[in-house]
Design a protein around this motif. Structure first.
Motif, PDB file in Angstrom:
ATOM      1  N   THR A  54       0.963  -1.136   0.044  1.00  0.00           N
ATOM      2  CA  THR A  54       0.014   0.125   0.012  1.00  0.00           C
ATOM      3  C   THR A  54       0.779   1.288   0.122  1.00  0.00           C
ATOM      4  O   THR A  54       0.570   2.362  -0.752  1.00  0.00           O
ATOM      5  N   ALA A  55       1.648   1.327   0.869  1.00  0.00           N
ATOM      6  CA  ALA A  55       2.912   2.372   0.990  1.00  0.00           C
ATOM      7  C   ALA A  55       3.503   2.513  -0.499  1.00  0.00           C
ATOM      8  O   ALA A  55       3.692   3.700  -0.731  1.00  0.00           O
ATOM      9  N   ALA A  56       3.813   1.620  -1.085  1.00  0.00           N
ATOM     10  CA  ALA A  56       4.617   1.540  -2.383  1.00  0.00           C
ATOM     11  C   ALA A  56       3.592   2.188  -3.354  1.00  0.00           C
ATOM     12  O   ALA A  56       4.115   3.053  -4.434  1.00  0.00           O
ATOM     13  N   VAL A  57       2.441   1.636  -3.570  1.00  0.00           N
ATOM     14  CA  VAL A  57       1.409   2.240  -4.478  1.00  0.00           C
ATOM     15  C   VAL A  57       1.138   3.779  -4.245  1.00  0.00           C
ATOM     16  O   VAL A  57       1.329   4.448  -5.273  1.00  0.00           O
ATOM     17  N   VAL A  58       0.989   4.292  -2.902  1.00  0.00           N
ATOM     18  CA  VAL A  58       0.679   5.442  -2.718  1.00  0.00           C
ATOM     19  C   VAL A  58       1.751   6.405  -3.101  1.00  0.00           C
ATOM     20  O   VAL A  58       1.720   7.438  -3.714  1.00  0.00           O
ATOM     21  N   GLY A  59       3.190   6.015  -2.883  1.00  0.00           N
ATOM     22  CA  GLY A  59       4.092   6.648  -3.168  1.00  0.00           C
ATOM     23  C   GLY A  59       4.401   6.696  -4.639  1.00  0.00           C
ATOM     24  O   GLY A  59       4.901   7.812  -5.382  1.00  0.00           O
ATOM     25  N   LEU A  60       4.270   5.705  -5.387  1.00  0.00           N
ATOM     26  CA  LEU A  60       4.132   5.645  -6.970  1.00  0.00           C
ATOM     27  C   LEU A  60       3.200   6.794  -7.357  1.00  0.00           C
ATOM     28  O   LEU A  60       3.706   7.473  -8.360  1.00  0.00           O
ATOM     29  N   LEU A  61       2.004   6.615  -6.915  1.00  0.00           N
ATOM     30  CA  LEU A  61       1.082   7.510  -7.636  1.00  0.00           C
ATOM     31  C   LEU A  61       1.360   9.145  -7.174  1.00  0.00           C
ATOM     32  O   LEU A  61       1.031   9.878  -7.990  1.00  0.00           O
ATOM     33  N   TRP A  62       2.007   8.997  -6.012  1.00  0.00           N
ATOM     34  CA  TRP A  62       2.317  10.713  -5.626  1.00  0.00           C
ATOM     35  C   TRP A  62       3.315  10.902  -6.520  1.00  0.00           C
ATOM     36  O   TRP A  62       3.499  12.152  -6.888  1.00  0.00           O
ATOM     37  N   GLY A  63       4.266  10.186  -6.751  1.00  0.00           N
ATOM     38  CA  GLY A  63       5.409  10.532  -7.795  1.00  0.00           C
ATOM     39  C   GLY A  63       4.939  10.963  -9.236  1.00  0.00           C
ATOM     40  O   GLY A  63       5.343  11.827  -9.720  1.00  0.00           O
ATOM     41  N   ILE A  64       3.828  10.177  -9.610  1.00  0.00           N
ATOM     42  CA  ILE A  64       3.288  10.396 -10.990  1.00  0.00           C
ATOM     43  C   ILE A  64       2.529  11.735 -10.990  1.00  0.00           C
ATOM     44  O   ILE A  64       2.821  12.533 -11.935  1.00  0.00           O
ATOM     45  N   LEU A  65       1.967  12.129  -9.782  1.00  0.00           N
ATOM     46  CA  LEU A  65       1.272  13.107  -9.783  1.00  0.00           C
ATOM     47  C   LEU A  65       2.150  14.498  -9.651  1.00  0.00           C
ATOM     48  O   LEU A  65       2.078  15.484 -10.372  1.00  0.00           O
ATOM     49  N   LEU A  66       3.301  14.334  -9.128  1.00  0.00           N
ATOM     50  CA  LEU A  66       4.500  15.452  -8.845  1.00  0.00           C
ATOM     51  C   LEU A  66       4.992  15.575 -10.341  1.00  0.00           C
ATOM     52  O   LEU A  66       5.225  16.625 -10.470  1.00  0.00           O
ATOM     53  N   TRP A  67       5.247  14.690 -11.132  1.00  0.00           N
ATOM     54  CA  TRP A  67       5.968  14.873 -12.105  1.00  0.00           C
ATOM     55  C   TRP A  67       5.058  15.670 -13.044  1.00  0.00           C
ATOM     56  O   TRP A  67       5.316  16.485 -14.005  1.00  0.00           O
ATOM     57  N   ARG A  68       3.773  15.166 -13.195  1.00  0.00           N
ATOM     58  CA  ARG A  68       2.737  15.899 -13.889  1.00  0.00           C
ATOM     59  C   ARG A  68       2.401  17.419 -13.732  1.00  0.00           C
ATOM     60  O   ARG A  68       1.856  18.051 -14.328  1.00  0.00           O
ATOM     61  N   ARG A  69       2.713  17.575 -12.535  1.00  0.00           N
ATOM     62  CA  ARG A  69       2.482  19.083 -12.025  1.00  0.00           C
ATOM     63  C   ARG A  69       3.752  19.910 -11.810  1.00  0.00           C
ATOM     64  O   ARG A  69       3.978  20.999 -10.944  1.00  0.00           O
ATOM     65  N   ARG A  70       4.987  19.084 -12.215  1.00  0.00           N
ATOM     66  CA  ARG A  70       6.411  19.797 -11.873  1.00  0.00           C
ATOM     67  C   ARG A  70       6.595  21.213 -12.344  1.00  0.00           C
ATOM     68  O   ARG A  70       7.193  21.857 -11.821  1.00  0.00           O
ATOM     69  N   SER A  71       5.594  21.672 -13.492  1.00  0.00           N
ATOM     70  CA  SER A  71       6.197  22.899 -14.093  1.00  0.00           C
ATOM     71  C   SER A  71       4.957  23.997 -13.390  1.00  0.00           C
ATOM     72  O   SER A  71       4.843  25.330 -13.544  1.00  0.00           O
ATOM     73  N   THR A  72       3.851  23.551 -12.354  1.00  0.00           N
ATOM     74  CA  THR A  72       3.005  24.294 -11.807  1.00  0.00           C
ATOM     75  C   THR A  72       3.467  24.872 -10.347  1.00  0.00           C
ATOM     76  O   THR A  72       4.051  24.199  -9.582  1.00  0.00           O
ATOM     77  N   SER A  73       3.418  26.240 -10.317  1.00  0.00           N
ATOM     78  CA  SER A  73       3.640  26.965  -9.233  1.00  0.00           C
ATOM     79  C   SER A  73       2.557  27.501  -8.604  1.00  0.00           C
ATOM     80  O   SER A  73       1.841  28.343  -9.076  1.00  0.00           O
ATOM     81  N   ARG A  74       2.245  27.204  -7.294  1.00  0.00           N
ATOM     82  CA  ARG A  74       1.056  27.319  -6.524  1.00  0.00           C
ATOM     83  C   ARG A  74       1.327  28.463  -5.215  1.00  0.00           C
ATOM     84  O   ARG A  74       2.182  28.275  -4.551  1.00  0.00           O
ATOM     85  N   LYS A  75       0.738  29.670  -5.265  1.00  0.00           N
ATOM     86  CA  LYS A  75       0.645  30.085  -4.100  1.00  0.00           C
ATOM     87  C   LYS A  75      -0.050  29.409  -2.830  1.00  0.00           C
ATOM     88  O   LYS A  75      -1.006  29.109  -2.980  1.00  0.00           O
ATOM     89  N   ARG A  76       0.496  29.371  -1.539  1.00  0.00           N
ATOM     90  CA  ARG A  76       0.092  28.783  -0.577  1.00  0.00           C
ATOM     91  C   ARG A  76       0.234  29.966   0.647  1.00  0.00           C
ATOM     92  O   ARG A  76       1.001  30.756   0.796  1.00  0.00           O
ATOM     93  N   SER A  77      -0.788  29.942   1.578  1.00  0.00           N
ATOM     94  CA  SER A  77      -0.787  30.581   2.812  1.00  0.00           C
ATOM     95  C   SER A  77       0.107  30.103   3.680  1.00  0.00           C
ATOM     96  O   SER A  77       0.541  28.911   3.653  1.00  0.00           O
ATOM     97  N   VAL A  78       0.691  30.879   4.736  1.00  0.00           N
ATOM     98  CA  VAL A  78       1.677  30.421   5.528  1.00  0.00           C
ATOM     99  C   VAL A  78       1.124  28.916   6.494  1.00  0.00           C
ATOM    100  O   VAL A  78       1.800  28.155   6.570  1.00  0.00           O
ATOM    101  N   LEU A  79      -0.263  29.346   6.405  1.00  0.00           N
ATOM    102  CA  LEU A  79      -1.031  28.148   7.354  1.00  0.00           C
ATOM    103  C   LEU A  79      -0.698  26.795   6.561  1.00  0.00           C
ATOM    104  O   LEU A  79      -0.554  25.727   6.949  1.00  0.00           O
ATOM    105  N   ARG A  80      -1.133  27.102   4.977  1.00  0.00           N
ATOM    106  CA  ARG A  80      -1.183  25.982   4.309  1.00  0.00           C
ATOM    107  C   ARG A  80       0.165  25.336   4.193  1.00  0.00           C
ATOM    108  O   ARG A  80       0.660  24.082   3.844  1.00  0.00           O
ATOM    109  N   LEU A  81       1.014  26.193   4.111  1.00  0.00           N
ATOM    110  CA  LEU A  81       2.640  25.875   3.955  1.00  0.00           C
ATOM    111  C   LEU A  81       3.065  24.962   5.113  1.00  0.00           C
ATOM    112  O   LEU A  81       3.641  24.062   4.789  1.00  0.00           O
ATOM    113  N   VAL A  82       2.727  25.720   6.127  1.00  0.00           N
ATOM    114  CA  VAL A  82       3.048  24.681   7.355  1.00  0.00           C
ATOM    115  C   VAL A  82       2.445  23.302   7.507  1.00  0.00           C
ATOM    116  O   VAL A  82       3.058  22.232   7.871  1.00  0.00           O
TER     117      VAL A  82
END
Length: 318
Positions: A54-82
């Motif tokens: 389960t951990a490996a599958v979650v990590g793999l899906l997370w990695g794919i999502l990160l790669w697809r959003r690699r060029s996206t920059s989002r503004k976050r509030s301090v609370l969300r960043l923390v």
């Protein structure tokens, strides 16, 4: 000169991106390392492999999502960043917990011996050693020590099966017996032919066995390997107890074993193996924090097995 808000946002975003990538990679690589590098993982209770997959599958899906959003920059509030950074720290803590759960695997002390006259059945949540003919009337349910593979106790408990005792070594969830202290009940229910039941355990497994024996009056005996109960069993009637310990044990020290006399029935028997340590009660190699033995493993284990067989076979059930 101060950085612009957009530059600061981009810097924070890159840092969070790389932190996320590290977390995702760890969620994939650590489970793969455990599943492929330690045979005890797949030979044990199915909960740990399921958790790792389960951990490996979650990590793999997370990695794919990160790669697809690699060029996206989002503004976050301090609370969300923390919150985002706290989440990454929690993931790394989970990975560290998985590494800690990597079990001590079975290490044969010498050449593996065939279990002559004994049937060995490897079940999903237990290893069952039945005497020849399958006509045992006495049984032992054994809880392994924390993070120790069940198979590590086959050699030391085989003489009991040779002597006519049904021996069931539990595969505990995540190799931690406290997660299912009542696991012995399933074994006892599955073998109605057994009239005299002993529960036993090594180290943390002995704690679970003690609690089970205290709460279940149909248990006749308690076998402790380098262990002791947490609660007083002084008033638990009809329970035969054998506590075997090692003089060089660095974890369940002689002082702790001696203190446990006040918690066990007054007629409990204590056997100290001179020169033996904590890891000699199973075949899984050295253990951190243990003492240095002053006697050979084979010598110590012969004494442990002989005392165990005598305890299990020389007494009568109710």
């Amino acid at each position: 000169m101060t950085s612009s808000p957009d530059a600061l946002t981009a810097t924070r975003g890159r840092a969070l991106f790389w932190a996320s990538g590290i977390c995702a990679a760890a969620l994939v690589l650590v489970p793969l390392w455990m599943l492929t590098g330690n045979p005890a993982v797949l030979r044990g209770h199915p909960l740990l492999p399921a958790l790792l997959v389960t951990a490996a599958v979650v990590g793999l899906l997370w990695g794919i999502l990160l790669w697809r959003r690699r060029s996206t920059s989002r503004k976050r509030s301090v609370l969300r960043l923390v919150g985002a950074w706290a989440g990454r720290v929690a993931v790394l803590a989970l990975v560290a917990m998985l590494v800690w759960l990597n079990p001590f695997s079975y290490r044969p002390a010498g050449a593996a011996e065939a279990a002559a006259g004994v049937s060995v059945v490897d079940e999903p949540t237990a290893i069952v050693m039945a005497p020849e003919g399958g006509r045992a009337s006495k049984g032992l349910v054994f809880y392994p020590g924390a993070r120790v593979e069940a198979r590590a106790y086959l050699d030391i408990l085989k003489p009991a099966a040779d002597a006519g005792v049904l021996v069931v070594i539990l595969k505990t969830p995540l190799n931690l017996s406290l997660l299912d202290g009542n696991q012995a009940r399933g074994t006892m229910s599955a073998h109605p032919e057994i009239s005299t039941w002993t529960v036993g355990g090594h180290s943390l497994g002995g704690v679970s066995a003690s609690s089970f024996a205290l709460a279940n009056q149909d248990v006749d005996g308690l076998l402790l390997y380098a262990s002791y109960p947490l609660d007083s069993m002084r008033d638990r009637g009809g329970l035969n107890v054998l506590s075997i310990s090692g003089s060089e044990d660095g974890l369940s020290t002689p002082e702790k074993i001696d203190a446990s006399r006040e918690l066990l029935p007054v007629d409990a028997t204590f056997v100290e193996v001179q020169g033996g340590n904590h890891a000699f009660f199973g075949n899984y190699g050295p253990q951190p924090g243990d003492g240095e033995p002053s006697v050979g493993r084979d010598v110590a284990q012969q004494q442990i097995s002989e005392a165990t067989v005598a305890f299990l076979t020389q007494r009568e059930g109710r």
